[in-house]
Design a protein around this motif. Structure first.
Motif, PDB file in Angstrom:
ATOM      1  N   UNK A   1       0.818  -1.214   0.000  1.00  0.00           N
ATOM      2  CA  UNK A   1       0.000   0.000   0.000  1.00  0.00           C
ATOM      3  C   UNK A   1       0.852   1.265   0.000  1.00  0.00           C
ATOM      4  N   UNK A   2       2.156   1.100   0.118  1.00  0.00           N
ATOM      5  CA  UNK A   2       3.031   2.272   0.119  1.00  0.00           C
ATOM      6  C   UNK A   2       3.201   2.831   1.511  1.00  0.00           C
ATOM      7  N   UNK A   3       4.439   3.178   1.859  1.00  0.00           N
ATOM      8  CA  UNK A   3       4.726   3.710   3.190  1.00  0.00           C
ATOM      9  C   UNK A   3       4.494   5.218   3.152  1.00  0.00           C
ATOM     10  N   UNK A   4       3.373   5.660   3.705  1.00  0.00           N
ATOM     11  CA  UNK A   4       3.051   7.092   3.660  1.00  0.00           C
ATOM     12  C   UNK A   4       2.854   7.699   5.052  1.00  0.00           C
ATOM     13  N   UNK A   5       3.288   6.968   6.068  1.00  0.00           N
ATOM     14  CA  UNK A   5       3.192   7.491   7.426  1.00  0.00           C
ATOM     15  C   UNK A   5       4.458   8.274   7.767  1.00  0.00           C
ATOM     16  N   UNK A   6       4.740   9.259   6.962  1.00  0.00           N
ATOM     17  CA  UNK A   6       5.907  10.107   7.184  1.00  0.00           C
ATOM     18  C   UNK A   6       5.490  11.552   6.906  1.00  0.00           C
ATOM     19  N   UNK A   7       6.356  12.487   7.218  1.00  0.00           N
ATOM     20  CA  UNK A   7       5.971  13.890   7.088  1.00  0.00           C
ATOM     21  C   UNK A   7       6.597  14.622   5.921  1.00  0.00           C
ATOM     22  N   UNK A   8       7.187  13.886   4.988  1.00  0.00           N
ATOM     23  CA  UNK A   8       7.848  14.533   3.860  1.00  0.00           C
ATOM     24  C   UNK A   8       6.851  14.710   2.715  1.00  0.00           C
ATOM     25  N   UNK A   9       6.312  15.910   2.569  1.00  0.00           N
ATOM     26  CA  UNK A   9       5.276  16.167   1.566  1.00  0.00           C
ATOM     27  C   UNK A   9       5.793  15.989   0.144  1.00  0.00           C
ATOM     28  N   UNK A  10       7.049  16.340  -0.100  1.00  0.00           N
ATOM     29  CA  UNK A  10       7.612  16.145  -1.429  1.00  0.00           C
ATOM     30  C   UNK A  10       7.625  14.672  -1.811  1.00  0.00           C
ATOM     31  N   UNK A  11       8.003  13.826  -0.866  1.00  0.00           N
ATOM     32  CA  UNK A  11       8.043  12.389  -1.137  1.00  0.00           C
ATOM     33  C   UNK A  11       6.637  11.851  -1.369  1.00  0.00           C
ATOM     34  N   UNK A  12       5.665  12.334  -0.601  1.00  0.00           N
ATOM     35  CA  UNK A  12       4.282  11.895  -0.801  1.00  0.00           C
ATOM     36  C   UNK A  12       3.798  12.249  -2.212  1.00  0.00           C
ATOM     37  N   UNK A  13       4.162  13.443  -2.679  1.00  0.00           N
ATOM     38  CA  UNK A  13       3.775  13.844  -4.031  1.00  0.00           C
ATOM     39  C   UNK A  13       4.467  12.957  -5.067  1.00  0.00           C
ATOM     40  N   UNK A  14       5.716  12.607  -4.807  1.00  0.00           N
ATOM     41  CA  UNK A  14       6.444  11.724  -5.714  1.00  0.00           C
ATOM     42  C   UNK A  14       5.819  10.330  -5.738  1.00  0.00           C
ATOM     43  N   UNK A  15       5.400   9.848  -4.573  1.00  0.00           N
ATOM     44  CA  UNK A  15       4.739   8.542  -4.510  1.00  0.00           C
ATOM     45  C   UNK A  15       3.448   8.557  -5.326  1.00  0.00           C
ATOM     46  N   UNK A  16       2.661   9.615  -5.151  1.00  0.00           N
ATOM     47  CA  UNK A  16       1.403   9.731  -5.894  1.00  0.00           C
ATOM     48  C   UNK A  16       1.668   9.771  -7.399  1.00  0.00           C
ATOM     49  N   UNK A  17       2.708  10.478  -7.777  1.00  0.00           N
ATOM     50  CA  UNK A  17       3.051  10.583  -9.192  1.00  0.00           C
ATOM     51  C   UNK A  17       3.442   9.214  -9.754  1.00  0.00           C
ATOM     52  N   UNK A  18       4.275   8.481  -9.015  1.00  0.00           N
ATOM     53  CA  UNK A  18       4.683   7.134  -9.448  1.00  0.00           C
ATOM     54  C   UNK A  18       3.466   6.237  -9.619  1.00  0.00           C
ATOM     55  N   UNK A  19       2.542   6.311  -8.656  1.00  0.00           N
ATOM     56  CA  UNK A  19       1.350   5.464  -8.688  1.00  0.00           C
ATOM     57  C   UNK A  19       0.418   5.811  -9.841  1.00  0.00           C
ATOM     58  N   UNK A  20       0.524   7.040 -10.342  1.00  0.00           N
ATOM     59  CA  UNK A  20      -0.341   7.460 -11.449  1.00  0.00           C
ATOM     60  C   UNK A  20       0.258   7.118 -12.814  1.00  0.00           C
ATOM     61  N   UNK A  21       1.497   6.639 -12.821  1.00  0.00           N
ATOM     62  CA  UNK A  21       2.193   6.349 -14.077  1.00  0.00           C
ATOM     63  C   UNK A  21       2.527   4.861 -14.189  1.00  0.00           C
ATOM     64  N   UNK A  22       1.525   4.028 -13.944  1.00  0.00           N
ATOM     65  CA  UNK A  22       1.739   2.586 -13.950  1.00  0.00           C
ATOM     66  C   UNK A  22       2.328   2.086 -15.262  1.00  0.00           C
TER      67      UNK A  22
END
Length: 332
Positions: free
Chosen positions: A213-234
């Motif tokens: 499900x992806x590790x998103x229990x962190x406070x780095x907003x840039x990384x969260x945006x990068x994760x979302x971007x990766x997930x949108x480019x399957x």
């Protein structure tokens, strides 16, 4: 005769706590009986122990009563810690006496085995620092955040290091019990117990059961945006250079922040996202392996198979056959 202590936690237990305590008693009793039938003496005396007179579980539907208080056990050979609801400081405080006793027994030569979230209890004692450890994959992110000094191996079904055994989640504790029987008795006794209790032997990974499900229990907003971007480019191949440029961060700094936040490199994260999508397609659709492969951005069948097997422990064909019987009959 050696001694097994099965811990009854003072803190909050779960339904799995009851299941694991009962099953541990049953499997080791089966091993003892097999030895008696073979003309040998019982190897272990099995006792449940705790610091409270009883533990209420699942809104008092179950009550577990330890046979003995830990203070009455001067020496034991194997301590088994069942799953506990160990995600809050209150539960940890309730079990401080148990943790102190477990640590003392380990220093005296006892070995310790944890089941599923029982690893949280042991980790809070410090005994797992610097050591490999497994727990249920669903708890991996929480565990890593709480105990960064422990080398979590979330894909492993069983770890065995310096007299400490840990295992993955849910009913995989049965595999740990068979592993311990083989360790303490012998291979033939383990085979007998596996047949009597109908437990599959020699499983070594919980990867096929993991849902990423992806590790998103962190406070780095840039990384969260990068994760979302990766997930949108399957269906695309996303490079670290492209990601760092897109989010205006130097490549080395981007890698460092991403790994710190997620525990994966950006490439590893993209692989896990793609393979998780492929798994769901194999489970729920009639698409061929090649069709799924292209949908998740792979054009090289060999590379897709290698990454899939690395992350699931199974080939795409094996996975499809296990989880989608209708699809397993379809030609690739």
């Amino acid at each position: 005769m050696k001694h097994i202590t099965i811990i009854v936690p003072a803190g909050k237990g779960t339904l799995a706590t009851v299941t694991c305590i009962a099953s541990a008693i049953e499997v080791f009793a089966t091993a003892n009986n097999y030895w008696k039938q073979s003309g040998k003496k019982e190897l272990f005396r099995i006792e449940s122990a705790g610091v409270s007179k009883k533990t209420e579980i699942y809104d008092s539907m179950f009550t577990v009563k330890p046979q003995i208080n830990i203070s009455a056990i001067e020496k034991t050979n194997l301590i088994i810690i069942p799953p506990v609801a160990y995600h809050d400081t209150k539960t940890i405080k309730e079990d401080q006496l148990l943790l102190k006793w477990i640590t003392q027994q380990y220093k005296r030569g006892a070995q310790i085995a944890t089941m599923c979230s029982g690893a949280f209890m042991l980790a809070s004692s410090g005994l797992l620092n610097g050591k490999n450890c497994s727990t249920h994959w669903v708890h991996a992110d929480t565990f890593q955040a709480m105990f960064p000094e422990v080398k979590l191996q979330a894909d492993q079904l069983i770890t065995d290091e310096n007299g400490i055994y840990t295992n993955g989640g849910a009913y995989s504790f049965l595999n740990l019990l068979i592993y311990l029987v083989e360790k303490y008795y012998n291979r033939q006794t383990a085979i007998y117990c596996s047949k009597m209790c109908q437990i599959e032997m020699d499983r070594n990974s919980q990867s096929p059961f993991t849902i990423f499900t992806g590790q998103k229990q962190h406070g780095d907003e840039m990384v969260k945006k990068a994760q979302t971007y990766i997930e949108s480019k399957l269906d695309e191949k996303v490079s670290t250079g492209h990601l760092s440029s897109r989010f205006s961060v130097g490549r080395r700094n981007f890698d460092r922040r991403f790994i710190k936040a997620t525990g994966n490199t950006p490439i590893e994260y993209a692989q896990r996202v793609k393979i998780e999508a492929a798994k769901k397609a194999f489970e729920t659709t009639l698409k061929t392996i090649n069709e799924v492969m292209y949908e998740v951005g792979y054009t090289d069948a060999k590379a897709f198979r290698e990454v899939f097997k690395k992350l699931t422990g199974m080939s795409p064909l094996e996975y499809r056959a296990r989880y989608n019987k209708e699809n397993s009959l379809k030609v690739v």
